[in-house]
Design a protein around this motif. Structure first.
Motif, short mmCIF file in Angstrom:
data_model
loop_
_atom_site.label_atom_id
_atom_site.label_comp_id
_atom_site.label_asym_id
_atom_site.label_seq_id
_atom_site.Cartn_x
_atom_site.Cartn_y
_atom_site.Cartn_z
N MET A 43 -2.95 49.02 0.87
CA MET A 43 -1.75 48.85 0.15
C MET A 43 -1.88 48.16 -1.21
N ARG A 44 -3.03 47.31 -0.96
CA ARG A 44 -2.96 46.16 -2.06
C ARG A 44 -3.68 47.00 -3.32
N GLY A 45 -2.79 46.81 -4.75
CA GLY A 45 -2.87 47.13 -5.84
C GLY A 45 -2.59 48.56 -5.87
N THR D 17 -13.17 46.33 -4.81
CA THR D 17 -11.66 46.41 -4.11
C THR D 17 -10.87 45.53 -4.44
N TYR D 18 -11.25 44.47 -5.04
CA TYR D 18 -10.14 43.18 -5.16
C TYR D 18 -9.05 43.60 -5.92
N CYS D 19 -8.00 42.70 -5.77
CA CYS D 19 -6.62 42.85 -6.77
C CYS D 19 -7.12 42.53 -8.19
N PRO D 20 -6.19 42.85 -9.00
CA PRO D 20 -6.46 42.54 -10.44
C PRO D 20 -6.39 41.24 -10.42
N GLY D 21 -7.36 40.78 -11.16
CA GLY D 21 -7.46 39.18 -11.77
C GLY D 21 -7.89 38.15 -10.48
N CYS D 22 -8.39 38.97 -9.38
CA CYS D 22 -8.83 37.99 -8.12
C CYS D 22 -10.21 37.76 -8.44
N LEU D 23 -10.51 36.41 -8.56
CA LEU D 23 -11.98 35.85 -8.80
C LEU D 23 -13.01 35.91 -7.99
N HIS D 24 -12.88 36.91 -6.84
CA HIS D 24 -13.87 37.26 -6.13
C HIS D 24 -15.17 38.09 -6.93
N GLY D 25 -14.40 38.73 -7.65
CA GLY D 25 -15.36 39.58 -8.53
C GLY D 25 -16.26 38.61 -9.70
N GLY D 51 -12.75 39.68 5.53
CA GLY D 51 -12.08 39.06 4.44
C GLY D 51 -11.90 39.92 3.50
N CYS D 52 -11.35 39.45 2.27
CA CYS D 52 -11.17 40.55 1.22
C CYS D 52 -12.50 40.95 0.68
N SER D 53 -13.35 40.07 1.03
CA SER D 53 -15.06 40.62 0.44
C SER D 53 -15.66 41.22 1.46
N ASN D 121 -13.23 29.50 -1.58
CA ASN D 121 -12.07 29.09 -1.16
C ASN D 121 -10.85 29.31 -2.06
N ASN D 122 -10.01 30.15 -1.42
CA ASN D 122 -8.69 30.48 -2.24
C ASN D 122 -7.55 30.02 -1.69
N ALA D 123 -7.90 29.07 -0.54
CA ALA D 123 -6.63 28.37 -0.04
C ALA D 123 -5.60 29.25 0.92
N TYR D 125 -5.49 33.28 3.59
CA TYR D 125 -6.30 34.46 4.07
C TYR D 125 -5.73 35.56 3.24
N GLY D 126 -6.76 36.11 2.48
CA GLY D 126 -6.16 37.18 1.45
C GLY D 126 -5.97 38.56 2.21
N MET D 127 -7.17 39.06 2.79
CA MET D 127 -6.82 40.22 3.35
C MET D 127 -5.88 40.68 4.49
N SER D 211 -11.32 29.51 -6.03
CA SER D 211 -10.86 30.80 -6.62
C SER D 211 -9.38 30.76 -6.45
N THR D 212 -9.03 31.87 -6.48
CA THR D 212 -7.48 32.33 -6.43
C THR D 212 -7.11 33.41 -5.64
N CYS D 213 -5.92 33.66 -5.22
CA CYS D 213 -5.51 34.81 -4.67
C CYS D 213 -3.92 35.36 -5.24
N PRO D 214 -4.10 35.85 -6.60
CA PRO D 214 -2.81 36.33 -6.95
C PRO D 214 -1.88 36.91 -6.20
N THR D 215 -2.52 37.83 -5.36
CA THR D 215 -1.60 38.47 -4.90
C THR D 215 -0.88 37.88 -3.73
N ASN D 216 -1.60 36.86 -2.63
CA ASN D 216 -0.71 36.51 -1.80
C ASN D 216 -0.18 35.31 -2.07
N TRP D 217 -0.75 34.54 -3.25
CA TRP D 217 0.02 33.31 -3.80
C TRP D 217 1.21 33.84 -4.35
S1 SF4 Z 1 -5.74 39.43 -1.45
FE1 SF4 Z 1 -6.10 37.68 -2.83
S2 SF4 Z 1 -8.26 37.26 -2.54
FE2 SF4 Z 1 -7.88 39.40 -1.61
S3 SF4 Z 1 -8.36 40.69 -3.29
FE3 SF4 Z 1 -6.52 40.36 -3.63
S4 SF4 Z 1 -6.17 38.39 -4.90
FE4 SF4 Z 1 -8.26 38.75 -4.09
#
Ligand code: SF4
Ligand SMILES: Cc1ncc(C[n+]2csc(CCOP(=O)(O)OP(=O)(O)O)c2C)c(N)n1
Ligand SMILES: Cc1ncc(C[n+]2csc(CCOP(=O)(O)OP(=O)(O)O)c2C)c(N)n1
Ligand code: SF4
Ligand code: SF4
Ligand code: SF4
Lengths: 178, 360, 67, 252, 252, 360, 67, 178
Positions: A43-45, D17-25, D51-53, D121-123, D125-127, D211-217
């Motif tokens: 779903m994401r993105g 496959t990360y969300c835009p702006g996600c610092l995993h990249g 996990g997301c990665s 560490n993005n505080a 669970y992203g995925m 790191s951050t998780c723009p999507t889930n934050w």
């Molecule tokens: S859910 Fe969060 S940690 Fe996972 S890819 Fe998206 S922004 Fe990054």
């Protein structure tokens, strides 16, 4: 009577809500209903979509592969679900986000500037209500009154300040087909 | 509130569990089960219940062991890989004769697999994925309503037999919304009464004097003669369960059935709609839907075979696991055929119809 | 002459490079890429000083800097 | 004209496959750049977590294993012991490493396994869609701490670097931030050091990325970095918790 | 004449299953005495581990659970959350707590679960016949470190008390010795404090006992205490690693 | 060294594994398996191999995953509760198509149970205690010699099919000493060659240019269509295994058998001696001993039934698990009876004789 | 008058009390108990000072001290 | 020919070794043999015992419940395994540690001061060899020569200094029956 609906769009466009309101109204009108989202990381993105089935009979799989009604709020959604739509099916397209048309002439397709209509009603956030209105206007799947009541019940508790814009969007969507 | 609401299976089963008196829930997030844990996170505080996001599925099932040892209604949930991690704990719970409810929202495997609906954990659930001679009672819902209803049934069965009960659902049942009507919530007094029914064995406050007790929650017994007696007593219980608790649904099972289908859970919905279609075309096809997949409705299946029946066909969202139980039930009287999909794919009514028509 | 290029195939339009650029010469394009993102683009290559901060900050490794 | 910054060779031509702006990249890139610089791409194997990665196994241009949730350090142990001449690294999120994988990371570190662990560490669970992590801050709302993390009830965030630094064996442990280009440049040095020590078989090395998780934050990319700076850095202090190269002559 | 020392009420009339001279029994007695003194016998529940003390569920005169190997803290969590008004303790060996149960102890401690953990460190796996424990000393021979524990290969002993003391939530952490009557008397005070804090619901309390395993060390009881004094105490320093009653007014 | 030595099963299988080229072994102590890990601790350093006492069974199986992903011969072992903890990992190993050998020295369960011999993990081993559609190849020795021989066979099968292989033994086989004769140890060159057979998929050094590879050890596939293909390919492999690798022993199986017995592992030793006794008394009783319990010798059992056979009797050190596979094999042609003991008790030849005589 | 008693039912003859006793008035008995251990016994009750150190050190909680 | 043997005693008395030597010698003489110890925590502190079977035919269960030959090195061993010994079976008892006799007269029982004999040979540590010698002397289960060779092979590498005492013990045990 059986409607196989897919609503699809970007993550923030509220397609899951479109589906939920349609299913809920139909349920109240005594129909069997089911609602199934696409879920998980894909779903994401990307795009989100939901399968809704409204039927007089028991529902087998809630998963819709070939919709009889498609609500496509962006280009990827039309590209993905336009082709598998049933012959003679209804497709409602948000033309504001869909530069490329579907190359089919065996479906009943409407391109409407849903995002613009939503903005006209006060906010892009009521885009989903515009779509619901259009589904009702086009297909008479559920009664306008049921939907209005549901919307009132839902918003009057949660955020009454949004009620007016939403009702307007619902109406304008419905009236799109005159 | 006898009103119908539209709800996800994951949420409905959580709500129903709370209404059934579940006040402790321990779990770890996993797709496609996470709405269940999220619902519990939201609602447990409202009923002064306990929700803990455990550090792992292993910890969660062992928290369940502790809470259940205190005689309280407790639940955990997960999806396939996470359920595999609970195998040791489940064996302990069964061995220590503890009531507990475990929900498995199955997804495609093996390994990390995917997150789409599957029924490939059937063996694990029904034969005992953990070690030793034990059994879970396994209920397999096929609608959100039934999923919710089963929550309270699961707790009742768990209490009645002091045995873990599994609700074996899948991603589709967990994620889909359907109308659901809830039973009234148990009152605090009713819940207290439920807890008290376990006072003769569970861990709790003590007193001096004649009523003093020493309750041990335990599955260890180093003397094999004593352990054997214990295991035999478990098996007596399992026999009772097999006698009393088999649940199933017969759909269109008639004397003139040419084909008898067997399917449970999500798969049974598809098969049901397929046989309705076939009926319209004039074909008589019956369906036995096991509602308990353990104890298994073997006799019902055997008795549903008539002289006209040419074949039994099993439909599963796996590459063939329940088919063994069906063969055991049919016991060579008829050929048993099979259609399955794997990896999270759900077959369509058309595929089912095509499969059945091969044999008509 | 320094030059920064964004590969629209990788860019997700997060805007972090726009924020990072000390010369403020990056913006979102009007166009969207295959994934529907308004990708970043440099609208004033001449001002680029090749500081590489856009590259450093880009989470999708979409940027190439030349000098 | 000459290319002075571009996709490192150690990344494959596949979009993340990360969300835009996600610092995993960003973390990925720093690792890949260091692999290039140290010329270890052909003798490196990595482990992707759950996990997301999880798809990290597709992104790095070296052989990769995808491990069960939390078990990457054990998998890496099996790999390193099988091919001691290769560099082995794991890449793990906070749920993966500091919740379900607690035993595995503690014991791999305690054994002083010759591997590098990259810990993002993005505080949260992203995925799985934004549940509470062991690193979720007190009061922070997530889908499983809907009323905010109640430290009195379920405790405080786990500081993985500090925890591992109580062990004797680890060679290098540092927490770095990815929240601005300047911090990224500093982080890069640490990543490079970790992999250099790895190449030199000095022992267990560990980099924690804030790191951050723009999507889930629910905070858009640029602001999410600000949020992390204001909230996470206070709790998770940047710094080096162990560097035996500075204390032990030539390391092990 | 008056009895001034005898079996505490909180011990049942069952002989321990420990080997002659094994100090597990001393630890048991200290706990039972404290239960008597604090008058909590009727509102206490305990958890026995897998290890030589597996039969602890028979010995204490309160309701007891026998937990899966390493999972006692999780089991205790379920119990405490079920009956918050009761005192809950676990009793665990070093294999149980510091190897397979690492994640469970770290997270129970991190949550600040209102339980007391009694941790018996005898540097070996007793019940299974003398294998290496996470606490086995460098160079020490066991049946799975037949050439002596090689710290370069598999690391140094884990110091559980120090490790848990990096966490914020624990209320009280102390390491005590059982190697002489004098040390036992000191240990007694700590055990008492831990259970007192438990009764007062102050938070997570943890006592690490330095103990012996005459049988698997192959050293007879009296000498085994000397061995432990000379070898273990150097590595595992006796002392208090956390006592919030001394820092926080009235505790939590 | 073709000399016979007297050795414990636990030690013999360890020695044989080392001779077969196993150079990595990861495990956690548990009775009655600990001699295996202790033997490895002693011997692995001597062959420059790796022994690690893992922090848990979960860690051990995941170390196996990593080592196997590097294409090396690797083994782990445990006993029942510890094997339950490996279920998730085994599902991953099967899903990722990795060769590996796992030894289960079964003990009495469920839960902590006891430490005496048992066969109550049969379901777990043969049906897949982990999640998803996967299978282990399961070899069940009945003597120390066979146990040792199977170690090398297990590695060969694992390599051939890229599938985990389980050696399903029990406390009795692990603890007893019998004479054993070992095959010569593989040389370092032979081992190197074995490792190289996996170079087209395993993780290893790379090179620039045309021969560059990107090997992924993975069981994840989010697209259910692709995952289904993967699972189907596993099942093709399982069919091959079922076709090629069924192993069994027929003892006194003759046309005039009145009773056909089925038993594996330790149980089969007792049954064998019982039928020898019965033969002396003039009764013709046959025994099929599955050596592979998966793939199961169903056809062999079916074909061993003659017109004279009145009954099939299954003997197991459990309360009845393999009996299902026997029923599936017999497919209703004859009644299937059962004798089992639980909790670590081993039946005596007399009990077996009495049971058989009931039906003579 | 102080007095220490060993319960042979519990005693395993480890000898720790013998070592602990400052007055050295404990020894192993000639007799063995049901488990085959030469249990401890006090051979000079009169010298007992009720210091309780034997009780404190006994891992099998076999000792009672009176005063 | 089939001998079902149990050797039982305290932990340190070396009963497992008695069993192992007997089985090994029989193996070398071409017999089928098995050896199974009692194992696990119950061994600790209490008694240890081992089942040995020596037979011309395949061995079913290696577990001996009713021994035809019992070697009991202490009282608990005699108490536990004396009663289930087969009628007519051979029982060899270490009288030094067995104050109470077995109340049976249907077995061939010998009370011998094995510990004393061992001390006479140099050390209580050769108690096990005394017992082995007695088993051979009494039952001729295996040849003395085989056993002697085994003992030499074993000790010559490991601890040649102990060889003499052990050989003596073996011999004295055997010669106990004259
Ligand atoms: S859910 Fe969060 S940690 Fe996972 S890819 Fe998206 S922004 Fe990054
Ligand atoms: C055994 C098991 N439990 C749970 C999951 C579900 N799961 C997938 S990813 C994840 C958490 C990921 O969070 P984190 O490690 O913080 O990484 P992020 O996604 O934030 O990068 C969970 C719980 C799983 N796949 N397997
Ligand atoms: C899952 C599992 N793994 C392994 C075992 C075997 N086991 C029993 S006790 C024990 C170790 C005990 O050592 P420790 O915790 O140090 O306690 P001690 O016996 O020394 O008091 C082990 C590994 C088991 N029962 N269950
Ligand atoms: S930082 Fe990278 S991904 Fe983000 S907008 Fe700029 S080029 Fe695109
Ligand atoms: S084996 Fe060691 S720890 Fe266990 S009871 Fe005996 S002496 Fe104590
Ligand atoms: S210390 Fe206790 S167990 Fe040991 S000898 Fe003295 S009384 Fe007996």
């Amino acid at each position: 009577m059986k409607a196989d609906i897919i609503c699809s769009g970007f993550g923030g466009q509220g397609v899951l809500t479109i589906g939920k309101f349609l299913a809920q109204a139909a349920m109240k009108e005594g129909k069997k209903v089911s609602w199934l989202p696409s879920y998980g990381p894909e779903m994401r993105g990307g795009t989100a979509n939901v399968s809704v089935i409204i039927s007089d009979n028991d529902i087998a799989s809630p998963l819709v592969s070939n919709p009889s009604i498609l609500v496509a709020l962006n280009q990827p959604s039309l590209d993905k679900f336009g082709p598998p739509t049933q012959k003679g099916g209804v497709i409602l397209v948000n033309s504001d986000m869909t530069p490329n048309k579907l190359k089919r002439d065996d479906v009943d397709i409407t391109y409407a500037p849903m995002s613009s209509i939503a903005i006209e009603c006060g906010s892009t956030r009521v885009l989903n209500m515009v779509s619901i209105g259009m589904v009702i206007g086009k297909t008479k799947l559920v009664k306008y009154e049921t939907m209005e009541q549901d919307l009132r019940d839902f918003l009057e508790v949660k955020s009454p300040e949004l009620l007016e814009a939403n009702l307007k969007a619902l109406q304008m969507g419905m009236e799109y087909f005159g | 509130m006898a009103q119908k609401v539209l709800m996800k299976g994951n949420e409905a089963v959580a709500e129903a569990a709370i209404r059934a008196g579940c006040r402790l829930y321990f779990a770890y997030p996993i797709t496609p089960q996470s709405e269940l844990i999220e619902y519990m996170a939201k609602m447990m505080p409202k009923v002064k219940g306990t929700f803990i996001q455990a550090e792992s599925e292993v910890a969660a099932i062992n928290m369940v062991y502790g809470a259940s040892g205190c005689g309280r209604r407790v639940m955990t949930s997960s999806s396939s890989p996470g359920i595999s991690l609970k195998m040791e704990g489940l064996s302990y719970i069964a061995g220590a004769k503890l009531p507990a409810v475990v929900v498995n929202i199955q997804r495609g495997g093996p390994g990390l697999g995917d997150i789409q609906p599957s029924q490939a954990d059937y063996f694990q659930a029904t034969k005992g994925g953990g070690h030793g001679d034990y059994r879970l009672i396994v209920l397999a819902p096929n609608s959100v309503q039934e999923f919710a209803d089963m929550a309270s049934e699961a707790f009742d069965l768990a209490d009645k037999y002091r045995n873990p009960v599994m609700l074996l659902a899948d991603g589709l049942l967990g994620q889909m919304m359907e109308p659901v009507e809830f039973k009234p919530a148990k009152t605090e007094e009713e819940i207290e009464k439920l807890n008290k029914q376990h006072y003769d064995w569970c861990m709790r406050t003590n007193e001096d004097g004649d009523d003093r007790h020493h309750h041990e929650i335990n599955s260890l017994e180093l003397d094999p003669n004593v352990l054997e007696k214990h295991v035999l007593s478990l098996h007596e219980k399992y026999k009772d369960i097999q006698k009393n608790e088999v649940r199933y649904e017969k759909i269109n099972v008639k004397d003139d059935n040419e084909i008898l289908c067997v399917a449970y859970g999500t798969a049974s919905r598809i098969v049901k709609s397929a046989i309705t279609e076939l009926q319209k075309e004039g074909h008589s096809v019956g369906l036995v839907r096991p509602i308990t997949v353990w104890p298994y409705p073997s006799e019902v299946i055997a008795n549903s075979i008539t002289k006209k029946t040419k074949k039994v066909i099993v439909f599963e969202l796996s590459l063939g696991q329940m088919v063994e139980d069906v063969k055991l039930a049919v016991n060579g009287k008829l050929p048993v055929d099979f259609l399955g999909r794997a990896g999270g794919i759900v077959f369509t009514p058309d595929e089912v119809i095509a499969k059945i028509k091969e044999s008509l | 002459m320094p030059k920064m290029t964004v590969d629209p195939y990788y860019c997700k339009g997060c805007g972090l490079c726009i924020k990072a650029c000390p010369k403020k010469i990056i913006r979102f394009s009007e166009e969207i890429n295959a994934k529907g993102y308004h990708y970043a683009e440099c609208f004033d290559q001449d001002s680029c000083i090749a500081c590489k901060l856009c590259y450093v900050t880009c989470p999708d490794v979409a940027i190439t800097v030349e000098k | 004209m000459q290319v002075i910054a571009q996709r490192p060779k150690s990344l494959r031509d596949i979009p993340f496959t990360y969300c835009p702006g996600c610092l995993h990249g960003v973390a990925h890139r720093l690792i890949a750049e260091s692999m290039d610089e140290l010329d270890i791409r052909n003798k490196t194997m990595g482990v992707a977590p759950v996990g997301c990665s999880v798809f990290a196994y597709k992104f790095f241009d070296c052989d990769m294993a995808q491990a069960a949730h939390g078990r990457a350090p054990a998998v890496a142990t099996g790999m390193k012991r099988s091919r001691p001449d290769m560099c082995v690294f794991t890449y793990q999120g906070d749920g993966d490493l500091a919740a379900i994988g607690t035993a595995e990371i503690v014991h791999a570190a305690n054994r002083g396994e010759n591997i590098t662990v990259f810990f993002v560490n993005n505080a949260i669970y992203g995925m799985t869609g934004g549940q509470m992590a062991p690193t979720t801050l007190p009061g922070m709302k997530t889908s499983t701490s809907p009323y905010g993390r109640d430290a009195d009830d379920i405790g405080y965030p786990i500081k993985a670097s500090e925890l591992l630094a109580t062990l004797e064996a680890p060679y290098y442990i540092e927490r770095v931030s990815l929240l601005s280009p300047q911090e990224i440049l500093k982080a890069k040095k640490c990543v490079h050091s970790a992999l250099k020590y790895n190449k030199e078989k000095r022992g267990f090395t560990f980099i924690e990325f804030i790191s951050t998780c723009p999507t889930n934050w629910g905070i858009e990319p640029i602001k999410s970095r600000d949020w992390a700076r204001e909230n996470m850095l206070k709790f998770f202090e940047i710094g080096c918790f162990r560097d035996k190269s500075k204390t032990v002559e030539g390391g092990k």
